[in-house]
Design a protein around this motif. Structure first.
Motif, PDB file in Angstrom:
ATOM      1  N   THR A  27       4.009 -60.023 -72.092  1.00 54.66           N
ATOM      2  CA  THR A  27       4.190 -58.846 -72.948  1.00 54.66           C
ATOM      3  C   THR A  27       2.882 -58.441 -73.611  1.00 54.66           C
ATOM      4  O   THR A  27       2.558 -57.251 -73.690  1.00 54.66           O
ATOM      5  N   ILE A  28       2.118 -59.418 -74.078  1.00 54.30           N
ATOM      6  CA  ILE A  28       0.817 -59.143 -74.697  1.00 54.30           C
ATOM      7  C   ILE A  28      -0.125 -58.498 -73.688  1.00 54.30           C
ATOM      8  O   ILE A  28      -0.792 -57.498 -73.984  1.00 54.30           O
ATOM      9  N   LEU A  29      -0.192 -59.072 -72.493  1.00 51.33           N
ATOM     10  CA  LEU A  29      -1.071 -58.523 -71.455  1.00 51.33           C
ATOM     11  C   LEU A  29      -0.635 -57.114 -71.053  1.00 51.33           C
ATOM     12  O   LEU A  29      -1.469 -56.227 -70.867  1.00 51.33           O
ATOM     13  N   ALA A  30       0.668 -56.902 -70.927  1.00 53.11           N
ATOM     14  CA  ALA A  30       1.182 -55.584 -70.549  1.00 53.11           C
ATOM     15  C   ALA A  30       0.789 -54.536 -71.589  1.00 53.11           C
ATOM     16  O   ALA A  30       0.364 -53.424 -71.232  1.00 53.11           O
TER      17      ALA A  30
ATOM     18  N   LEU B  91      -7.737 -61.370 -64.230  1.00 49.59           N
ATOM     19  CA  LEU B  91      -7.559 -60.249 -65.150  1.00 49.59           C
ATOM     20  C   LEU B  91      -8.620 -59.170 -64.973  1.00 49.59           C
ATOM     21  O   LEU B  91      -8.320 -57.979 -65.049  1.00 49.59           O
ATOM     22  N   GLU B  92      -9.826 -59.587 -64.728  1.00 52.86           N
ATOM     23  CA  GLU B  92     -10.914 -58.621 -64.557  1.00 52.86           C
ATOM     24  C   GLU B  92     -10.688 -57.764 -63.324  1.00 52.86           C
ATOM     25  O   GLU B  92     -10.839 -56.546 -63.368  1.00 52.86           O
TER      26      GLU B  92
ATOM     27  N   LEU C 209     -14.198 -57.121 -74.276  1.00 51.03           N
ATOM     28  CA  LEU C 209     -13.474 -56.625 -75.444  1.00 51.03           C
ATOM     29  C   LEU C 209     -11.965 -56.786 -75.252  1.00 51.03           C
ATOM     30  O   LEU C 209     -11.249 -57.195 -76.180  1.00 51.03           O
ATOM     31  N   ASP C 210     -11.477 -56.500 -74.045  1.00 50.56           N
ATOM     32  CA  ASP C 210     -10.053 -56.706 -73.756  1.00 50.56           C
ATOM     33  C   ASP C 210      -9.677 -58.173 -73.960  1.00 50.56           C
ATOM     34  O   ASP C 210      -8.649 -58.478 -74.574  1.00 50.56           O
TER      35      ASP C 210
ATOM     36  N   VAL D 201      -6.955 -59.607 -76.541  1.00 50.98           N
ATOM     37  CA  VAL D 201      -5.832 -60.428 -76.078  1.00 50.98           C
ATOM     38  C   VAL D 201      -5.826 -61.756 -76.830  1.00 50.98           C
ATOM     39  O   VAL D 201      -4.783 -62.220 -77.286  1.00 50.98           O
ATOM     40  N   THR D 202      -6.985 -62.364 -76.971  1.00 54.83           N
ATOM     41  CA  THR D 202      -7.091 -63.651 -77.655  1.00 54.83           C
ATOM     42  C   THR D 202      -6.623 -63.549 -79.098  1.00 54.83           C
ATOM     43  O   THR D 202      -5.849 -64.395 -79.564  1.00 54.83           O
ATOM     44  N   ILE D 203      -7.055 -62.529 -79.798  1.00 53.71           N
ATOM     45  CA  ILE D 203      -6.647 -62.347 -81.194  1.00 53.71           C
ATOM     46  C   ILE D 203      -5.133 -62.166 -81.284  1.00 53.71           C
ATOM     47  O   ILE D 203      -4.471 -62.762 -82.131  1.00 53.71           O
ATOM     48  N   THR D 204      -4.581 -61.375 -80.379  1.00 54.85           N
ATOM     49  CA  THR D 204      -3.137 -61.152 -80.377  1.00 54.85           C
ATOM     50  C   THR D 204      -2.388 -62.443 -80.068  1.00 54.85           C
ATOM     51  O   THR D 204      -1.372 -62.754 -80.706  1.00 54.85           O
TER      52      THR D 204
END
Length: 85
Positions: free
Chosen positions: A11-14, A30-31, A39-40, A44-47
């Motif tokens: 869900t976070i990635l989406a 992912l890249e 930055l993405d 994502v890490t912070i989330t």
């Protein structure tokens, strides 16, 4: 527990890559698959840190290339946190 973590990471990635959660391939780079830049990955890490109440140090963060690697890291961190409590 693993399935719940997978769903939450998916869900976070989406949300980050503006796709449906069902379209996220956790095994994909992912890249390459989602044009994930530094930055993405930071967002994502912070989330992920906020969602799971964990901290991801810089070294493992920059080493994560797939959604599955994020899931594996979170699973280990959550398990370690539960054991320490």
């Amino acid at each position: 527990m693993q399935t719940n973590i997978e769903e939450r990471v998916r869900t976070i990635l989406a949300a980050q890559f503006c796709v449906e959660a069902g379209e996220i391939d956790l095994a994909a780079n992912l890249e390459d698959a989602y044009t994930c830049d530094s930055l993405d990955l930071l967002e994502v890490t912070i989330t992920v840190e906020d969602e799971f109440g964990i901290e991801i140090p810089d070294e493992p963060m920059w080493a994560m290339k797939t959604g599955q690697q994020i899931v594996d890291y979170v699973t280990a961190a959550v398990s370690e946190k539960a054991t320490a409590a």
